[in-house]
Scaffold this active site. Structure first.
Site, mmCIF file in Angstrom:
data_model
loop_
_atom_site.group_PDB
_atom_site.id
_atom_site.type_symbol
_atom_site.label_atom_id
_atom_site.label_comp_id
_atom_site.label_asym_id
_atom_site.label_seq_id
_atom_site.Cartn_x
_atom_site.Cartn_y
_atom_site.Cartn_z
ATOM 1 N N PRO A 85 0.577 -1.268 0.160
ATOM 2 C CA PRO A 85 -0.720 -0.344 0.407
ATOM 3 C C PRO A 85 0.712 1.431 -0.174
ATOM 4 O O PRO A 85 0.191 1.991 -0.163
ATOM 5 C CB PRO A 85 -0.958 0.104 1.337
ATOM 6 C CG PRO A 85 -0.196 -1.192 2.223
ATOM 7 C CD PRO A 85 1.289 -1.590 1.364
ATOM 8 N N GLY A 86 1.906 1.437 0.195
ATOM 9 C CA GLY A 86 2.837 2.316 -0.001
ATOM 10 C C GLY A 86 3.760 3.077 1.043
ATOM 11 O O GLY A 86 4.674 4.136 1.466
ATOM 12 N N ALA A 87 4.049 2.124 1.915
ATOM 13 C CA ALA A 87 4.778 2.114 3.018
ATOM 14 C C ALA A 87 6.181 2.129 3.170
ATOM 15 O O ALA A 87 7.099 3.744 3.909
ATOM 16 C CB ALA A 87 4.103 1.032 4.619
ATOM 17 N N ASP A 114 3.436 -1.376 -8.494
ATOM 18 C CA ASP A 114 2.281 -2.466 -8.382
ATOM 19 C C ASP A 114 0.825 -3.078 -8.930
ATOM 20 O O ASP A 114 0.892 -2.423 -9.795
ATOM 21 C CB ASP A 114 1.590 -3.173 -6.920
ATOM 22 C CG ASP A 114 1.671 -3.371 -6.283
ATOM 23 O OD1 ASP A 114 2.130 -3.332 -5.335
ATOM 24 O OD2 ASP A 114 0.128 -4.253 -6.420
ATOM 25 N N ASP A 131 2.524 -4.877 -14.101
ATOM 26 C CA ASP A 131 3.553 -6.075 -13.562
ATOM 27 C C ASP A 131 5.123 -5.390 -13.957
ATOM 28 O O ASP A 131 5.784 -4.958 -15.011
ATOM 29 C CB ASP A 131 3.036 -7.074 -14.646
ATOM 30 C CG ASP A 131 4.507 -8.313 -14.489
ATOM 31 O OD1 ASP A 131 4.806 -7.831 -13.619
ATOM 32 O OD2 ASP A 131 3.986 -9.835 -14.971
ATOM 33 N N ASP A 156 9.562 -5.558 -1.721
ATOM 34 C CA ASP A 156 8.290 -6.074 -0.589
ATOM 35 C C ASP A 156 7.193 -7.004 -0.844
ATOM 36 O O ASP A 156 6.441 -7.376 -0.416
ATOM 37 C CB ASP A 156 8.699 -5.321 0.675
ATOM 38 C CG ASP A 156 7.985 -6.031 1.728
ATOM 39 O OD1 ASP A 156 8.228 -6.703 2.709
ATOM 40 O OD2 ASP A 156 7.161 -5.542 2.629
ATOM 41 N N LYS A 196 12.822 -9.538 -0.319
ATOM 42 C CA LYS A 196 11.972 -9.952 1.117
ATOM 43 C C LYS A 196 11.770 -11.016 0.245
ATOM 44 O O LYS A 196 12.181 -11.721 -1.340
ATOM 45 C CB LYS A 196 10.289 -9.601 0.918
ATOM 46 C CG LYS A 196 9.939 -10.404 2.049
ATOM 47 C CD LYS A 196 8.444 -10.321 2.714
ATOM 48 C CE LYS A 196 7.906 -10.078 1.342
ATOM 49 N NZ LYS A 196 6.737 -9.336 2.522
#
Length: 244
Positions: A85-87, A114, A131, A156, A196
């Site tokens: 969501p943009g954190a 995203d 993509d 992430d 990640k």
């Protein structure tokens, strides 16, 4: 500034030990869903993210990693893969000064990509519904990036979980490996990549791929990653552009 953030997280964590709420009973929710809700309610990083206006708790993972390894500096260009969501983009915007809030520092650039829609953020340029593995997305980013290169690639991102641990692990490993193609096209020589992964049988394959392209590869698990989680990060530094 960020020391104060971590002290607040510790303070919240201490208070939750004393005031930890009982398991939530939500009508229509399965036992697993109820446990997830309870964990979220009692999570000090969830509380701290709310207090500090971060879009989710994952911001503290990047903050901790960057405080230790100093990836994000004013004036650099960053690609945030799987940005929603943009954190992480929020952290990157602050650290590279892409919103220009520090007039005494060089202004950087943050580009987030995203498959989902990402709510706009001052200082970030989001490519929603794109993509990151697509050549068309690579071309779009190349046109937007100053000098056509990024200094840091962040990831992430993760696939939608199937519930089969090894399958999910394998899918995420191949997503991470796809970032090497992105790096070859858009990462400046000497640049860094943080991605990640979920630990499993193919972890060595990912490390080997990163080690061919980068001079230094480290395994990192920030405190904001839950101890019971298989989540880890590879920090790859000093990109060798002619690695292929």
């Amino acid at each position: 500034m960020w020391t104060c953030l971590y002290l607040q997280v510790r303070g919240i964590h201490s208070s939750t030990r004393l005031l930890k709420k009982a398991p939530v009973r939500v009508k229509g929710k399965s036992g697993a869903e109820q446990r997830w809700i309870t964990r979220q309610i009692n999570d000090p990083f969830v509380k701290a993210a709310h207090l500090q206006h971060f879009r989710c708790r994952s911001a503290f993972k990047l903050l901790e990693i960057d405080d230790k390894y100093h990836l994000l500096k004013p004036g650099i260009s960053v690609i945030d893969c799987g940005a929603a969501p943009g954190a992480w983009s929020q952290v990157a915007v602050q650290r590279v000064n892409s919103a220009g809030e520090r007039p005494d520092s060089t202004r950087g650039h943050v580009f987030g990509v995203d498959l989902l829609h990402v709510v706009p953020l001052p200082g970030a340029n989001f490519l929603s519904n794109r993509d990151i593995t697509s050549p068309a997305t690579h071309t779009e980013l190349q046109k937007l990036l100053p000098e056509a290169y990024a200094d840091v690639i962040l990831s992430d991102m993760a696939p939608n979980a199937t519930g089969h641990r090894e399958l999910d692990h394998e899918r995420l490993v191949y997503m991470c490996l796809s970032l090497l193609e992105l790096a070859e096209k858009l990462l400046r020589p000497g640049g860094s990549l943080l991605c990640k992964y979920w630990d499993g049988a193919l972890t060595h394959k990912l490390r080997e791929g990163l080690s061919r392209a980068f001079q230094d590869v480290k395994t990192v698990k920030p405190n904001a990653s839950r101890k019971e989680s298989a989540e880890f990060y590879f920090l790859a530094r000093t990109f060798r552009k002619t690695w292929i």
